[in-house]
Scaffold this motif. Sequence first.
Motif, mmCIF file in Angstrom:
data_model
loop_
_atom_site.group_PDB
_atom_site.id
_atom_site.type_symbol
_atom_site.label_atom_id
_atom_site.label_comp_id
_atom_site.label_asym_id
_atom_site.label_seq_id
_atom_site.Cartn_x
_atom_site.Cartn_y
_atom_site.Cartn_z
ATOM 1 N N GLU A 477 0.832 -1.207 0.000
ATOM 2 C CA GLU A 477 0.000 0.000 0.000
ATOM 3 C C GLU A 477 0.861 1.250 0.000
ATOM 4 O OE1 GLU A 477 -3.193 0.173 2.773
ATOM 5 O OE2 GLU A 477 -3.636 -1.964 2.633
ATOM 6 N N THR A 510 -7.466 -8.670 -2.775
ATOM 7 C CA THR A 510 -6.515 -8.433 -1.684
ATOM 8 C C THR A 510 -5.312 -7.642 -2.178
ATOM 9 O OG1 THR A 510 -7.149 -10.433 -0.499
ATOM 10 C CG2 THR A 510 -4.953 -9.573 -0.054
ATOM 11 N N ILE A 513 -4.770 -2.405 -5.067
ATOM 12 C CA ILE A 513 -4.628 -1.201 -4.255
ATOM 13 C C ILE A 513 -4.974 0.011 -5.109
ATOM 14 C CG2 ILE A 513 -3.113 0.087 -2.714
ATOM 15 C CD1 ILE A 513 -3.464 -2.855 -1.929
ATOM 16 N N PHE A 575 -3.394 -2.752 11.263
ATOM 17 C CA PHE A 575 -4.793 -2.637 10.857
ATOM 18 C C PHE A 575 -5.413 -1.277 11.177
ATOM 19 C CE2 PHE A 575 -4.342 -7.250 11.115
ATOM 20 C CZ PHE A 575 -5.014 -7.653 9.979
ATOM 21 N N THR A 658 -10.310 -3.887 13.667
ATOM 22 C CA THR A 658 -10.178 -2.848 12.647
ATOM 23 C C THR A 658 -11.183 -1.733 12.937
ATOM 24 O OG1 THR A 658 -11.785 -3.910 11.180
ATOM 25 C CG2 THR A 658 -9.469 -4.546 10.925
ATOM 26 N N GLY A 663 -12.180 -6.987 7.384
ATOM 27 C CA GLY A 663 -10.802 -7.082 6.887
ATOM 28 C C GLY A 663 -9.779 -7.387 7.950
ATOM 29 N N LEU A 666 -5.031 -11.486 8.019
ATOM 30 C CA LEU A 666 -3.788 -11.271 7.276
ATOM 31 C C LEU A 666 -3.588 -12.394 6.280
ATOM 32 C CD1 LEU A 666 -1.330 -10.164 10.101
ATOM 33 C CD2 LEU A 666 -2.230 -8.735 8.272
ATOM 34 N N ASP A 775 -11.926 -11.035 2.467
ATOM 35 C CA ASP A 775 -11.790 -9.761 3.176
ATOM 36 C C ASP A 775 -10.421 -9.634 3.830
ATOM 37 O OD1 ASP A 775 -12.882 -7.328 3.727
ATOM 38 O OD2 ASP A 775 -13.855 -7.948 5.591
ATOM 39 N N LYS A 777 -6.206 -8.903 4.202
ATOM 40 C CA LYS A 777 -5.278 -7.799 3.971
ATOM 41 C C LYS A 777 -3.883 -8.381 3.778
ATOM 42 C CE LYS A 777 -3.137 -4.005 6.640
ATOM 43 N NZ LYS A 777 -3.375 -2.868 5.746
#
Length: 824
Positions: A477, A510, A513, A575, A658, A663, A666, A775, A777
């Motif tokens: 990200e 996932t 981005i 998160f 979160t 989400g 991991l 969902d 990350k």
Amino acid sequence: MKKWNRICLLMIGAVLSLTACQKKADGADGSDGSGLGEGGVNASEAVAAQPEKEWTYVPEFLTVADDRASYGDMQLVGDTVCYISMVGEAQGEPQKMCRYSLTRRELTQVSFQWPLEEENLEICSFAFNPDHSVWLIVNAYSADYSQLNRYLCRFDPEGNNMSFQDITQEMGRDSSVGDMAVDGQGRIYVFTSEYAEGEAAGIWLYTGEGRYQAKVPFGTSETVRVIGTVDRSEESLCVCVSKGENPEHCAMLEVDFEGKRLIEVDAEFPNINGLCEIRQSPADSADGAFGSQNSFGGGDSAESNRAPDSQNSFGGGDSAESNRAPDKEATGEYNLLLYDDKYVYGYDFPAEGKKSRQSPEELFAWTDSDINGYFVEDFSILEDGRYYVTVEDWTNEDRCIALLRRTRTEDVVPCKNLVLAAVDGDSALAALAVRFNRSQERYRIDVQDYGSLTNLYNAILTGEAMDLIDLSGVDVESLMRQGVFEDLRPYLEQSESLALDDFVEGILDTYTIDGTLVGIPDSFTLRTVAGDRTLLGDDAGLTLERLLEIAQSNPEALPIGEVTKNEMMQYLMMFNQDAFIDWETGECRFDSPQFQAVMEFVNRFPDSLENHPGEDSLPRKIHDGRVLFAIAEIRRPGNIQRYEGMFGETAACVGFPTADGSGGTLLYAGNAFGITATSQYKEGAWKFIESVLDPKEAEQMEPEELVYSIRWELNGLPSVKKIMDMMNEYYLEDDREWAAKGRDFGFLTYEDGWIIEFHALTQEEIDTVLELVKDAKPFYSVEEDDVVKIIGEEAPAYYRGQKSLEDVAEIIQNRVQLYVNERR
């Protein structure tokens, strides 16, 4: 002995360069011709800017037509590769003496005519002679394996016994036998294995006729590993040993056969990457280097078993001249060639009477010649100047002989070199690069190991040339915000072997981005938080606010089991960092009551995890209400049953906390690679990614073979939907058949007696795992995150009571604010 890194004694060129590209390729001007890869600075341009080297080495790969061939134990004798076949799976399938001619490309296999009365025979060490006869050390067991005798045997090239004698008395029944070597006079040296420690480690000495002389210990109580041997002259043999734990240097010891002792000749021989192994130099010893005999030993390597006068070249012969490298101009001035799992090095011994010595000089990388150096077993030079290499990589089915031919660089059509940047360029990554390079005429992958995420990030920020990035642990990200990555979606849409809907639902999302598909993993594992679903009330997932409330309502309980302070803070920041930093406005909120509450929450966790004798297990603590949640690791669908056993019928994967409760899982990616936006060879980079993801080979496997491959090679869940379905169908059917036979599915027992029983896998459990993927990350290593580093440096002052919560929060706020301002 298990070999990891080795040293080879060869005279080699002072300047060497290798490449696997020897075929004519399209687009010789260096462009893809696709229009997809225009612009930017490419690693291949940086390579092209370097002075062109005179020589390249082009590989030819050979495979012996014998499933029982052991490439790790092959010995080069003249133009023939000799080995003893591995034990067959079928009962009564005997080992054979095998010879493979590199000139004729023919394999000869000969059965042994055993003179021993015992039926249960085990070959534990062997050494081939120049005439292809062989010395063997054989363990002979009685019918019930209660009695053991050891024999030293010699067989002629046709398998007929030449001699045998019982050596049980001098060698003992309990000693751990390693490899053998023969010196220039034909005398035999037998080494203890790597498992022999301290005073038990040593060398058994036998004359050329097989008469026992003595056992010479290494004279230390330390752990000793025999790494290799080399003939210093026809009169003696030298042994390279590593003493103690992780020494920086090896000691080279000369074996005084007549005096039955060891003499230290070099106490600081370089220990390349942890282990070294020595091979003889094909030059004579006139210049002070070690001599020309082809013997070495120690460990389980092949070259160690060479008999006297065996030639390390095609054509054989008995003169010293026939055993020499082509010429000084071609081979350079080095005394030795050292090598480890990545590189080959040149090395010179210090001049006589001087203690100073050069550091090993890096000459070339194994991958330059499409060889995975982690699995190189033997390395020698042939009379015609080619290098002889054996590779044995069972995991990636790469078992071969490689012959590297010295070729002028001007006669080799260059490939388009793509740099794959990685934090840890390990053996698995090298295997992917090697497999791709061998299949290509236009492109080749060079793995650049940066050693740490910090080094990788700095290289990216300074514009260092790279075409692909290994996304393992990378903060995709953050890098995406800097425009580092190319969008893979157009390439996937145009692919002839892959499609958007080929992947497990959620995988592509996932790694998407801000609308850009950064990478596509070929496999993955999941980490989340499991607990009692009723603790969440009506909430769909675990929010940070709700977790803090639950913790406050249960002051005597540990919120999440088996997690340290640092780990908990890292999870929360992974998160929830955006709750405290607005990257658009630059506003930071680490002095807020919410972050102070987070620090109070984290302070409830231990500084470290220590197991105390008699301590209750995590499931028992959960049952008693002393722990509320647990970290859940999922590598296979059935793993979820462990947490069902901890939390009962209301068990659920509630996720890490979160902002909105979604989400909180991991996803740890396996083999996910991103293409840099500045790469000129994006089409070639995509071809590499396609080669990693291509499911054709897996689809052709039998279900049981496929599941085995996934479990031990991927060590996770496959990203390709069809492969995932095949795996799950196998598990469901196999469990149904197992249950129909009335068999149980095993259990997990803890030291305090708590038991978790397993059951047949259900479709509901599979669906639960697949739902988590939707969902998830991408995991990234927050240990390299500068904000997390600041928190980790300042928070302990509060944890230890040295500063107030408010003071520490204000310090963190000021430091992070300064950091954010500098990067906006």
